[in-house]
Design an enzyme around this catalytic site. Structure first.
Site: not given
Ligand code: GLC
Length: 715
Positions: A269
């Site tokens: 993440d």
């Molecule tokens: C965010 C979220 C995730 C998302 C990623 C890209 O922090 O936790 O669900 O896909 O970053 O935006």
């Protein structure tokens, strides 16, 4: 597949260590200021993927529109000017719609219509892939029991079986039969694992999950996604009992790959690799990179931690080049399976927007849950004189929900717009607040019925949007009380993302429609149900509590030595001395305009040997269902199981199957479920699937509180 493996090895053999690390690097979309520096990185082969958004919480912030020309130019540099011409993978959070916005995932889950969910994600993939998006970070499969957590809206609720069914629908809808076909997208099962158990419902918080709970509650949806062929998984921010997922080989390798057999690649993440320092398990960025890659985390989202540190770690031997090669193989394999080398550029795509809008309206209609309908107040007559009151009558943005990056309200109807087109009687509207109260009161007296459009702002839901109070805003509650004082019957339409505490409002409303954040066509969907063009068929994928203080309150809870959980109204005296935490509306609940008559549940043989079960024999459970009411309608028939005695305590109810059927008035059908080892067994804390001898209680009906118990014995 053989061909791809050979191509991957051949490519790998030509790559330098730095280029290999480049494949693991996923920066976010460059800005005007950084574009030249970014292109230089691409030219060196140091960008494997691009996160097509800007910022750590893309779902909350407006994002720029996608330009195929912009991404094609970056891709051209990668293909023509980088050392090995490896195309870049473009990923974006296309969570529940692209330009056509579908209901939030929690609403989709309430539809219990697998085919429609799958079709919707096929629509979504065709729209996003026409705008350079190869890969989306969905389905979100975080089982959640705490509605204070803003991200409960992104998932499928409190049940592992619903999560598993939705996971399959979404992955197959997005990836299609052949991933490399135009119009398909790579799916990403996230957030692996346990993020939905964030303590206190506070986002990004710690979690405590035993392996027993992990295998039986949190993993089934991911197991289903892997079985459906999901190509990527996103690791989650959280730790489980002090072990950050990002750096855990136990969760990322032993379980995800060893137990579930996942063979795609894992992306972190956003900034999660470098945040291992904040979690207190890494001294510096090099530590972060080493721990994450050695744990099995293949691609590093946004923080450049891999690109900046892995080369030295490989030189020093702290990370083996074979470990690096393994991650590169996984990423190159997915790129080749997507056909990226053959079709690296995007020149748009054809799709029928009208069909997508109709699918979005149908899914929104089927996601609507009718919670209450005193004296069959609903459906309303189109010729009735109606007073429409409340702030969500003219609301558009919140109906789109959180995470609708490319969905806009332009051209979208709100509830007032649709009701003005639909109503043939007098329609009065007033927001109901302040000076509007006088006209609301007058209108109400002039009307046959009051429709109140209420709800929860999209900006209180989604990422980093936990709330401590899950009630409707106080001014809306006050407005309900005021309208109640007029003595008119009230229909409450709740455009809420999360489950809200219902006690303060459910008695004052004569009918309640839970519409979630229903997407681009949500207002039309609500009117379809409000005026009876379609009978409501949604069922709750998550419990609606009376009070926030009753959280956590979920249906698939285990019992205890002195039954205290009250979900099944056992021994209320043992619960809180000041309130009884029975659900206001339980899991699986949803009313219809028609009346369904369930026949006696029949079991073809109520005794079966353990050997027969283990050898694949199944028990047939059947029930007749008849539409004896006045409306054509759909019903989701559910089958629950309870194992009263087992080596480890089992939940009081476990959903083990559902079938959504359409019956015209007067029609009758037979619903058949087959119960076998998969339904009868469960996982030990060691992750071993076990089926034990003994009694199973079987419940078939319309929600988790049904009492018509049948028993089977495994001997
Ligand atoms: C965010 C979220 C995730 C998302 C990623 C890209 O922090 O936790 O669900 O896909 O970053 O935006």
């Amino acid at each position: 597949m053989e061909n791809i493996a050979l191509r991957v090895e051949e490519l790998l053999s030509k790559m330098t260590v730095r280029e290999k690390i480049g494949q693991l690097n996923q920066p976010e979309t460059p800005t005007e200021k950084t574009i030249e520096e970014f292109k230089a990185l691409v030219r060196k082969g140091e960008v494997g993927s691009i996160l097509m958004s800007v910022g750590a919480t893309a779902g909350n912030d407006a994002q720029g529109a996608i330009s195929n020309e912009f991404y094609n130019e970056i891709q051209r540099i990668a293909v023509e000017e980088s050392p090995n011409g490896i195309p870049i993978l473009f990923g974006r959070d296309v969570i529940h719609g692209h330009h056509t916005v579908f209901p939030i995932p929690l609403g989709m889950a309430a539809s219990f219509n697998d085919e429609l969910v799958k079709k919707s994600y096929s629509d979504i993939a065709s729209e996003a892939s026409a705008e350079s998006v190869h890969w989306t970070f969905t389905p979100m499969l975080d089982l959640a029991r705490d509605p204070r957590w803003g991200r409960i809206i992104e998932g499928t609720g409190e049940d592992p079986y619903v999560g598993a069914r939705v996971a399959e629908s979404v992955v197959k809808g997005l990836q299609g039969e052949n991933l490399s076909d135009k119009g398909n997208m790579i799916a990403c099962a996230k957030h692996y694992i346990g993020y939905g158990a964030s303590e206190g419902g506070r986002d990004y918080h710690r979690t405590e999950i035993t392996d027993y709970s992990l295998f039986n509650y949190y993993l089934p949806a991911f197991r289903s996604a892997v079985k459906a062929g999901v190509k990527t998984v996103m690791s989650s921010f959280n730790d489980i009992s002090g072990q950050p997922i990002t750096s855990s080989s136990y969760y990322l390798t032993d379980i995800l790959r060893g137990k579930l057999g996942f063979d795609g690649f894992v992306v972190s993440d956003y900034d999660a690799v470098i945040q291992l320092k904040k979690q207190g398990v890494a001294r510096d960025n090099a530590d972060c990179a080493k721990m994450a890659l050695n744990a099995g985390l293949d691609m590093d989202m946004h923080d450049f931690c891999y690109l900046d540190n892995l080369e030295k770690l490989i030189e020093s031997g702290e990370v083996s080049e074979e470990t690096l090669n393994e991650s590169v193989r996984r990423i190159l394999t997915v790129k080749m399976e997507k056909g990226l080398f053959e079709n690296p550029y995007c020149y748009g795509g054809e799709y029928d927007k009208i069909v997508h809008l109709k699918d979005a309206e149908d899914l929104a209609t089927e996601s609507i849950v009718l919670l209450k309908n005193e004296n069959n107040l609903l459906p309303l007559s189109k010729s009735a004189n109606i007073s429409l009151v409340g702030p969500y009558a003219t609301e558009k943005r919140s109906l789109l929900g959180s995470w609708c990056i490319d969905g806009k309200t332009d051209g979208m109807d709100n509830l007032l717009d649709i009701m003005r087109k639909t109503c043939e009687g007098k329609l009065y509207y007033s927001c109901g607040y302040g000076l509007g109260w006088d006209s609301s009161a007058k209108n109400s007296y002039l009307s046959d019925v009051v429709v109140m459009a209420l709800g929860e702002s999209w900006s209180c839901t989604g990422e980093a949007r936990a709330v401590s109070d899950i009630s409707l805003p106080p001014e809306q509650i006050a407005l309900i009380k005021k309208i109640k004082s007029t003595g008119k019957k009230i229909v409450g339409i709740l455009f809420c993302g999360r489950p809200i505490a219902m006690q303060e409002i459910s008695d004052d409303l004569d009918a309640i429609i839970y519409a979630w954040h229903p997407g681009s066509c949500g207002a039309q969907a609500v009117c379809n149900v409000l005026f009876g063009d379609v009978s409501p068929s949604g069922k709750l994928p998550v419990t609606l509590p009376k009070l926030a203080t009753h959280i956590p309150l979920y249906y698939n809870v285990t019992s205890s030595g002195r039954p205290v959980n009250c979900y099944y109204n056992e021994n209320p005296a043992n619960c809180y001395v000041d309130s009884v935490p029975t659900p206001c509306y339980p899991f699986g609940f949803g009313l219809s305009y028609t009346e369904f008559k369930y026949g006696e549940t029949k079991i073809d043989n109520d005794k079966i040997s353990l050997d027969e079960v283990l050898n694949g024999k199944k028990i047939k459970v059947s029930v007749s269902l008849e539409n004896i009411g006045d409306f054509d309608a759909k019903e989701t028939v559910q089958i629950y199981l309870r194992t009263p005695v087992a080596k480890w305590m089992r939940p009081l109810r476990e959903l083990k199957g559902y079938q959504k059927v359409s019956l015209n008035k007067g029609e009758k059908t037979e619903i058949i479920f087959e119960i076998g080892a998969e339904e009868l067994g469960y996982y030990s804390p060691q992750g071993e699937f076990i089926v034990e001898k003994g009694i199973r209680e079987i419940y078939v009906g319309e929600n988790c509180l049904i009492e018509n118990k049948k028993e089977i014995t495994i001997c």
